[in-house]
Structures are given as C-alpha cells and as structure tokens.
Motif scaffolding. Structure first.
Motif, PDB file in Angstrom:
ATOM      1  N   ARG A   1       0.828  -1.212   0.000  1.00 30.05           N
ATOM      2  CA  ARG A   1       0.000   0.000   0.000  1.00 30.05           C
ATOM      3  C   ARG A   1       0.858   1.255   0.000  1.00 30.05           C
ATOM      4  O   ARG A   1       0.563   2.226  -0.702  1.00 30.05           O
TER       5      ARG A   1
ATOM      6  N   GLU B   1       2.299   1.663  -3.459  1.00 30.65           N
ATOM      7  CA  GLU B   1       1.269   2.137  -4.387  1.00 30.65           C
ATOM      8  C   GLU B   1       0.993   3.622  -4.180  1.00 30.65           C
ATOM      9  O   GLU B   1       0.841   4.382  -5.148  1.00 30.65           O
ATOM     10  N   HIS B   2       0.940   4.041  -2.902  1.00 35.78           N
ATOM     11  CA  HIS B   2       0.725   5.467  -2.602  1.00 35.78           C
ATOM     12  C   HIS B   2       1.882   6.305  -3.130  1.00 35.78           C
ATOM     13  O   HIS B   2       1.666   7.353  -3.765  1.00 35.78           O
TER      14      HIS B   2
END
Length: 318
Positions: free
Chosen positions: A189, A192-193
């Motif tokens: 995550r 991805e951010h």
C-alpha cells in the motif's frame, strides 16, 4: 509372542509386583492405565516443576512436554511393553514422540516426551490416567536385558537440557507468517501510494515543461522583436547622423558688380526637355523657370557678358 489378556495382567502384575502402586480396576481392555505424575517440564522454559493438588499441567500449542508416570513399572525379561496415550487426549493434539515400547528388564517410572500439535493449550490434571501399557510375552528371556539408570525415577538435569532451545510451533509460525503478510500488505500500500505520488509529480513536471517550452517560444519572439526594434533605432540614428553631417545646400547668389562695370547673375538651371520658354511680349524676354535658382534681369542700359549668361537662355535687347 502373545499379548496378555486382562486376566493375565491382573494375575501376573499382582503376583510379580510389576506395577506399584497397583489398582486392579486400572487393568482394562487388555491394558493397564497409568497415572500422570505432578512432576513435569514444558518448553520453552523447560524447567522441572512439581505441581500441588490444585494445579494443572498446561502444554501450549507447538510446545514439548516431558511427563512421567506416578507408578513404578517393571518389565520381565521374557516380556516387552508397548505404551501409548489415551485417544481422548490424542484427539486434542497431544502426540507421544518418545517411543512406543519398553525394553525387557526395565524398572522405574516411565517418561513420556509429548508434543502439542493442536491449536489450543492441552490441560492435564495430575494423577489422571492418560497413559496405557500392553504386555507381550516373548518366546524366552532375553540375554541382554535393559540396564537401568540411577535417574530413572525423576526428571533429571540431562532431561531438561535436552529440551532446551527455541521451539517453532505451527501456531507461532502461523502468527509470524500472518505478521509478515500484514507487513507485506502495508508495504504494498505504501509503494502504491508513493507510485501515485510519483505519477502526480511526473504530470506536474510535464505541465511545467510545456509551460517552459511556451515561455521559451515567447522569449524567442520577444528577442526577435527587440532585435527588430534595436535595428530600427540603429537605422534611425544612422539616418539622423547622416543627415546632420552631410553638407547643407548652397543658397542662391544675388548679382554682384565687378570692377569692370559688368553685372553677373546666377545662371538659371537647364529647363526640362518637355518645357519650352514662353514669350509674353515681343519686346520683354521671359526666363524659363528653374527648380533651384531664378535668373535676375540686368538693369537697363547694361549688357551681360556672354560667358556669364546661360547659353541655353535667349536674350533680346529692348
């Protein structure tokens, strides 16, 4: 070779004092049920412990335990013993990993090395009958019976040292796997951010590059306009300088009188080819128009020398 029946167990065990303390009702289903001792050791601490009556033995999931029988067991030299754990305990995940037989000639308390392969704690009350032993007759006595050890009746320091060390239980491994999986998901995550942030930054960089290219084009136009303006200023300045520095035109000269008594006049400019001198009267000559200078008529009674008169302008005497 034959297994002892329940009757044979009761007869021989009581007569030969093979199990002490002995309880006749413990002989059942061709086996004898043995009690667990309050003395035990459990990993990861692996220290010898002795429980009181109101305490219990707890073996966590994925951990080993060293248990003992309360009874002292003796195996005849013409007999071999087979041991196991009751099914009601095995179904909870407790597995006997120390072996399944007792040698002929053995005498002492039986030690069971067990492992909790289940997902929950296994709780055992002291003096509970969870071990089972079967007796099997041999065709004759063995020539090399088991040599008994002095520490057979208690948990020794050697027993504890063999249990020391980190034990990776399946439940613990599963927790570690879940923890690692959660960390991986968090990392994914975060990546991805950060990737989305990089995409946003890249879009802003592209936008800035486009604006920069437009600014450069505008700057080039401004530069061209400035150079054109500078060129025009230079040309205008050069023209003004040239105009200021070039000689001014001579003004027309008035007739002057020389010592000889002759009057001179400025010669008129040559007439254009298309213009012809016009005569208004037969007695007064008309001087043709000139773009720069105009001839002045001589006073009456004076003559103009021929070399000072315009050869192309006709003169008449009054």
């Amino acid at each position: 070779m034959s297994f002892w029946s329940t009757t044979t167990i009761k007869e021989r065990v009581a007569a030969e004092k093979l199990i002490n303390p002995y309880l006749e009702t413990a002989a059942i289903h061709c086996a004898y049920e043995l009690m667990v001792s309050p003395e035990f050791a459990v990993t990861p601490e692996a220290t010898r412990q002795v429980l009181s009556k109101d305490q219990q033995i707890v073996i966590p999931p994925g951990q080993f335990g060293l248990l003992m029988t309360t009874e002292h067991v003796t195996i005849p030299k013409d007999t071999i013993g087979l041991i196991s754990i009751r099914a009601s305990i095995k179904f909870k995940g407790l597995v006997n990993v120390s072996g399944f037989h007792v040698d002929p000639g053995f005498s002492g308390r039986l030690k069971f090395s067990v492992y909790n392969a289940g997902s929950k704690d296994i709780v055992i009350d002291p003096e509970r009958r969870i071990f089972m032993i079967w007796f099997c007759s041999l065709d004759k006595e063995v020539e090399d019976p088991y040599v008994n050890r002095p520490n057979q009746n208690s948990i020794s320091d050697e027993d504890v040292m063999r249990m020391r060390g980190q034990v990776a239980s399946p439940g613990q491994l599963q927790e570690e796997i879940n923890s690692i999986r959660a960390k991986i998901n968090d990392t994914e995550r975060d990546l991805e951010h950060k990737f989305n942030e990089l995409k946003t930054v890249r879009a802003k960089v592209d936008e800035f590059q486009q604006k920069l290219a437009g600014a450069q084009s505008l700057q080039e136009q401004i530069n061209r306009m400035m150079w054109a303006l500078v060129g025009a200023v230079i040309v205008g300045a050069a023209t003004a300088i040239w105009t200021a520095l070039r000689p001014a035109s001579q003004p027309p000269q008035s007739p002057t009188t020389h010592d000889s008594g002759l009057t001179t006049a400025t010669a008129p400019a040559m007439p254009t080819t298309s213009s012809a001198p016009a005569l208004t009267t037969p007695t007064v000559p008309t001087v043709p128009s000139a773009p720069a200078t105009t001839a002045t008529a001589a006073p009456e009674g004076r003559k103009i020398p021929a070399n000072q008169a315009d050869a192309g302008a006709p003169h008449q005497q009054p």
